[in-house]
Design an enzyme around this catalytic site. Sequence first.
Site, mmCIF file in Angstrom:
data_model
loop_
_atom_site.group_PDB
_atom_site.id
_atom_site.type_symbol
_atom_site.label_atom_id
_atom_site.label_comp_id
_atom_site.label_asym_id
_atom_site.label_seq_id
_atom_site.Cartn_x
_atom_site.Cartn_y
_atom_site.Cartn_z
ATOM 1 N N TYR A 171 -2.064 -0.269 10.610
ATOM 2 C CA TYR A 171 -2.106 -0.704 9.205
ATOM 3 C C TYR A 171 -0.829 -0.275 8.492
ATOM 4 O O TYR A 171 -0.191 -1.069 7.786
ATOM 5 C CB TYR A 171 -3.336 -0.115 8.513
ATOM 6 C CG TYR A 171 -3.424 -0.466 7.040
ATOM 7 C CD1 TYR A 171 -3.733 -1.761 6.632
ATOM 8 C CD2 TYR A 171 -3.198 0.498 6.060
ATOM 9 C CE1 TYR A 171 -3.813 -2.092 5.286
ATOM 10 C CE2 TYR A 171 -3.284 0.178 4.710
ATOM 11 C CZ TYR A 171 -3.586 -1.113 4.325
ATOM 12 O OH TYR A 171 -3.658 -1.434 2.989
ATOM 13 N N SER A 230 0.848 -1.192 0.000
ATOM 14 C CA SER A 230 0.000 0.000 0.000
ATOM 15 C C SER A 230 0.876 1.232 0.000
ATOM 16 O O SER A 230 2.029 1.187 0.464
ATOM 17 C CB SER A 230 -0.889 0.006 1.252
ATOM 18 O OG SER A 230 -1.526 1.258 1.414
#
Length: 240
Positions: free
Chosen positions: A145, A132
């Site tokens: 995250y 990501s």
Amino acid sequence: MKKLIVITGASSGFGKEMAYLFSKAGHPLLLIGRRVDLMEQFNLPHTLVRKVDVRDASEFEKAVREAEQKYGKVDLLINNAGMMLLGNVWEQDSDEWQMMLDINIKGVLNGSKIVLNDMMERNAGSIINISSIAGRKTFGNHAVYSASKFGVHALTETIREEVASTNVRVMLVAPGAAETELLGHTTSDSIKEGYQEWKATMGGTSMKPKYVAESVKFMYELPQEVIIRELLIAATKQDA
């Protein structure tokens, strides 16, 4: 028939798009995900569908070996399964931290370990880890995250260095915001609403998953002696 490709997190989003794309190109597939019914609805030829928790190394390996018995050795593993549970550290349930760390990091490690020995012996094969943009830079509400995805960047580059002499490629794709179901994992309604407001600054839509899938295919189809180590891809209007 072309070589076997394994895709985790294949029931929707990037995984679904990659499944269709690689199947159309003639590859046999092992599709791994939580929602077997959705993957079976793809109705793709030469495709094995298995419900596997990527945190469970033995279950993961069993599915891979079954597919290899049918289609030959894995030539590409796409570690795409991921979990995004946004929240502030001082408010978020620690069980959510553990789930992200286990799926986003341990899942990638499990898959890599399952295929790497064979790939190194053959001096061929590729692993592509889907990370990501949050593995490159931080965002509010993304602490754990982002930590997990920074970890994916670190382990990808380390393993790449370690296996480079065997001609095995270990690559990473870091997508920005995309039209996937990832945000749906988050349990905070206010964070979800804030995310949608931020997305509105990009015209109300973010990147289509198919562009990530097409990028993965391009990286894989380069000659084995050439590697795109890391690709960061996002909507042009995403300023963060």
